[in-house]
Design a protein around this motif. Structure first.
Motif, mmCIF file in Angstrom:
data_model
loop_
_atom_site.group_PDB
_atom_site.id
_atom_site.type_symbol
_atom_site.label_atom_id
_atom_site.label_comp_id
_atom_site.label_asym_id
_atom_site.label_seq_id
_atom_site.Cartn_x
_atom_site.Cartn_y
_atom_site.Cartn_z
ATOM 1 N N ASP A 98 0.825 -1.208 0.000
ATOM 2 C CA ASP A 98 0.000 0.000 0.000
ATOM 3 C C ASP A 98 0.862 1.262 0.000
ATOM 4 O OD1 ASP A 98 -2.304 -1.481 -0.046
ATOM 5 O OD2 ASP A 98 -2.712 -1.304 2.098
ATOM 6 N N VAL A 99 2.033 1.191 0.626
ATOM 7 C CA VAL A 99 2.934 2.348 0.642
ATOM 8 C C VAL A 99 3.354 2.703 -0.785
ATOM 9 C CG1 VAL A 99 5.146 3.241 1.448
ATOM 10 C CG2 VAL A 99 3.766 1.792 2.965
ATOM 11 N N TRP A 100 3.748 1.694 -1.553
ATOM 12 C CA TRP A 100 4.175 1.933 -2.933
ATOM 13 C C TRP A 100 2.990 2.331 -3.809
ATOM 14 C CZ3 TRP A 100 7.834 3.738 -5.453
ATOM 15 C CH2 TRP A 100 8.111 3.425 -6.783
ATOM 16 N N SER A 101 1.827 1.786 -3.526
ATOM 17 C CA SER A 101 0.626 2.194 -4.260
ATOM 18 C C SER A 101 0.344 3.677 -4.041
ATOM 19 C CB SER A 101 -0.587 1.369 -3.806
ATOM 20 O OG SER A 101 -0.447 0.011 -4.177
ATOM 21 N N THR A 102 0.545 4.140 -2.814
ATOM 22 C CA THR A 102 0.333 5.549 -2.491
ATOM 23 C C THR A 102 1.248 6.449 -3.317
ATOM 24 O OG1 THR A 102 -0.285 4.957 -0.223
ATOM 25 C CG2 THR A 102 0.346 7.245 -0.617
ATOM 26 N N GLU A 108 -10.662 1.413 1.415
ATOM 27 C CA GLU A 108 -10.367 0.225 0.623
ATOM 28 C C GLU A 108 -9.006 0.335 -0.059
ATOM 29 O OE1 GLU A 108 -12.147 -2.460 0.544
ATOM 30 O OE2 GLU A 108 -13.859 -1.676 1.687
ATOM 31 N N ARG A 109 -8.406 -0.820 -0.335
ATOM 32 C CA ARG A 109 -7.109 -0.873 -1.023
ATOM 33 C C ARG A 109 -7.265 -0.481 -2.487
ATOM 34 N NH1 ARG A 109 -4.772 -5.667 0.710
ATOM 35 N NH2 ARG A 109 -3.463 -4.397 2.089
ATOM 36 N N HIS A 110 -6.335 0.322 -2.978
ATOM 37 C CA HIS A 110 -6.264 0.713 -4.385
ATOM 38 C C HIS A 110 -4.844 0.407 -4.848
ATOM 39 C CE1 HIS A 110 -7.702 3.783 -7.615
ATOM 40 N NE2 HIS A 110 -6.884 2.888 -8.126
ATOM 41 N N SER A 111 -4.638 -0.804 -5.352
ATOM 42 C CA SER A 111 -3.289 -1.263 -5.686
ATOM 43 C C SER A 111 -2.785 -0.620 -6.981
ATOM 44 C CB SER A 111 -3.266 -2.789 -5.829
ATOM 45 O OG SER A 111 -3.600 -3.406 -4.602
ATOM 46 N N GLU A 112 -1.561 -0.095 -6.923
ATOM 47 C CA GLU A 112 -0.925 0.516 -8.082
ATOM 48 C C GLU A 112 0.547 0.128 -8.099
ATOM 49 O OE1 GLU A 112 -2.390 2.498 -10.404
ATOM 50 O OE2 GLU A 112 -4.355 2.629 -9.439
ATOM 51 N N ASP A 113 1.115 0.043 -9.298
ATOM 52 C CA ASP A 113 2.547 -0.174 -9.428
ATOM 53 C C ASP A 113 3.080 0.739 -10.521
ATOM 54 O OD1 ASP A 113 2.124 -1.508 -11.980
ATOM 55 O OD2 ASP A 113 1.563 -3.297 -10.834
ATOM 56 N N PHE A 114 4.388 0.706 -10.748
ATOM 57 C CA PHE A 114 4.985 1.641 -11.696
ATOM 58 C C PHE A 114 4.609 1.315 -13.133
ATOM 59 C CE2 PHE A 114 8.668 3.725 -13.884
ATOM 60 C CZ PHE A 114 8.350 5.022 -13.504
ATOM 61 N N GLY A 115 4.344 0.035 -13.423
ATOM 62 C CA GLY A 115 3.851 -0.325 -14.749
ATOM 63 C C GLY A 115 2.514 0.335 -15.039
ATOM 64 N N ASP A 134 5.664 -3.521 -18.393
ATOM 65 C CA ASP A 134 5.705 -3.923 -16.991
ATOM 66 C C ASP A 134 7.066 -4.484 -16.603
ATOM 67 O OD1 ASP A 134 3.105 -3.113 -16.808
ATOM 68 O OD2 ASP A 134 2.243 -5.124 -16.937
ATOM 69 N N THR A 135 7.731 -5.146 -17.553
ATOM 70 C CA THR A 135 9.076 -5.663 -17.295
ATOM 71 C C THR A 135 10.058 -4.516 -17.082
ATOM 72 O OG1 THR A 135 8.633 -7.651 -18.607
ATOM 73 C CG2 THR A 135 10.938 -7.093 -18.207
ATOM 74 N N ALA A 136 9.952 -3.478 -17.916
ATOM 75 C CA ALA A 136 10.824 -2.313 -17.764
ATOM 76 C C ALA A 136 10.585 -1.616 -16.429
ATOM 77 C CB ALA A 136 10.594 -1.341 -18.916
ATOM 78 N N ALA A 137 9.360 -1.725 -15.908
ATOM 79 C CA ALA A 137 9.022 -1.067 -14.640
ATOM 80 C C ALA A 137 9.461 -1.871 -13.425
ATOM 81 C CB ALA A 137 7.515 -0.826 -14.572
ATOM 82 N N LEU A 138 9.807 -3.139 -13.611
ATOM 83 C CA LEU A 138 10.112 -4.004 -12.476
ATOM 84 C C LEU A 138 11.234 -3.490 -11.576
ATOM 85 C CD1 LEU A 138 9.756 -7.663 -13.837
ATOM 86 C CD2 LEU A 138 8.382 -6.537 -12.076
ATOM 87 N N PRO A 139 12.375 -3.003 -12.132
ATOM 88 C CA PRO A 139 13.430 -2.511 -11.230
ATOM 89 C C PRO A 139 12.944 -1.397 -10.303
ATOM 90 C CG PRO A 139 14.299 -2.791 -13.450
ATOM 91 C CD PRO A 139 12.813 -2.981 -13.550
ATOM 92 N N VAL A 140 12.091 -0.513 -10.830
ATOM 93 C CA VAL A 140 11.559 0.566 -10.001
ATOM 94 C C VAL A 140 10.614 -0.007 -8.947
ATOM 95 C CG1 VAL A 140 10.273 2.738 -10.011
ATOM 96 C CG2 VAL A 140 11.758 2.163 -11.935
ATOM 97 N N ASP A 141 9.774 -0.976 -9.354
ATOM 98 C CA ASP A 141 8.852 -1.601 -8.396
ATOM 99 C C ASP A 141 9.611 -2.351 -7.307
ATOM 100 O OD1 ASP A 141 6.331 -0.794 -9.353
ATOM 101 O OD2 ASP A 141 6.359 -2.311 -10.917
ATOM 102 N N PHE A 142 10.673 -3.054 -7.689
ATOM 103 C CA PHE A 142 11.456 -3.783 -6.693
ATOM 104 C C PHE A 142 12.114 -2.814 -5.704
ATOM 105 C CE2 PHE A 142 12.150 -7.543 -9.762
ATOM 106 C CZ PHE A 142 11.045 -8.185 -9.244
ATOM 107 N N LYS A 143 12.603 -1.707 -6.227
ATOM 108 C CA LYS A 143 13.277 -0.728 -5.361
ATOM 109 C C LYS A 143 12.279 -0.006 -4.463
ATOM 110 C CE LYS A 143 16.966 1.618 -4.115
ATOM 111 N NZ LYS A 143 18.110 0.965 -3.446
ATOM 112 N N GLY A 144 11.163 0.422 -5.051
ATOM 113 C CA GLY A 144 10.204 1.207 -4.291
ATOM 114 C C GLY A 144 9.276 0.383 -3.425
#
Length: 246
Positions: A83-87, A127-134, A160-170
């Motif tokens: 949820d922190v990363w979604s925010t 409610e949860r609102h899930s978001e990622d960098f992709g 989404d693959t290109a966004a993975l490093p940012v998602d893993f870090k954040g």
């Protein structure tokens, strides 16, 4: 469990031995979103065999031995981290109101939910609102690109693959400095997630004649829906299938 583990290892060995031939296969279903289907099917088969050999038996053991309240607490804890990363991603998309609500959700679950083990925020109507960098890239107009199956990680797209490093870090466990603790927590998150999919897997086995294409189409449709917050625009009749769009 031991018998399933052995059979899974055999399946994994067969899949690995067949990987070169499968990767060169030209078999397709005509989906414009999946131009690399031969390679993707090869990786999917290896992932599936590895899952049968290792991850699924561990997930079943986890489900059978860990009480429901403890499993729910683990799921809530990692959900709160997500949820922190979604925010952050909501803020990157300019969705200030949604980001503020997710901030309240994280604060409520962290303070009143014992660090996120409990989920009082849902009872508060947050409610949860899930978001990622992709999804953030998609929101700003970056097209998904071809469908791709990643080793171990499974379904994805080029975006989404290109966004993975940012998602893993954040969205990772960067607040933990102990390497052993990071490995343990990461493994626990994977097992918890896989255990939550056991019932869905049984349904999939009953309804899908070709699990690969079923999962591909479901993944692409879900990602497109997430980018548009559940309201994707209707496409013209002569347009490419929705799975090839945003």
């Amino acid at each position: 469990m031991q018998g399933a583990f052995k059979s899974g290892l055999c399946a994994l060995a067969l899949a690995l031995s067949a990987l070169p031939a499968l990767a060169q296969s030209s078999r397709t279903t005509g989906s414009p979103a999946d131009p690399w289907e031969g390679f993707n099917r090869a990786v999917y088969n290896v992932n599936d065999a590895l899952d049968a050999a290792l991850l699924k038996p561990v997930a079943k053991g986890y489900q059978n031995t860990v009480p429901d309240p403890a499993r729910e607490g683990v799921k809530n804890f990692f959900g709160n981290l997500g949820d922190v990363w979604s925010t952050v991603n909501l803020l990157l998309q300019g969705k200030v109101v949604e980001s503020a609500r997710m901030t309240l959700r994280v604060a409520s679950n962290t303070i009143f939910g014992l660090g996120g083990v409990l989920d009082p925020a849902t009872e508060f109507g947050l409610e949860r609102h899930s978001e990622d960098f992709g999804q953030t890239l998609g929101f700003w107009g970056v097209p998904p690109g071809p469908y791709v199956v990643l080793p171990l990680l499974g379904p994805s797209t080029l975006r989404d693959t290109a966004a993975l490093p940012v998602d893993f870090k954040g969205g990772g466990l960067n607040f933990v400095n102990d390497t052993g603790a990071v490995v343990t927590l990461s493994g626990l998150r994977v097992v918890s997630t896989r255990a939550g999919l056991l019932s869905a897997e049984r349904v999939l086995a009953d309804v899908a004649l070709d699990k690969y294409s079923f999962l591909r189409d479901a993944y692409l449709a879900r990602r497109r829906s997430l980018v548009y917050d559940g309201n994707p625009p209707e496409e013209p009749a002569d347009a490419e299938p929705a799975s090839a769009a945003q």
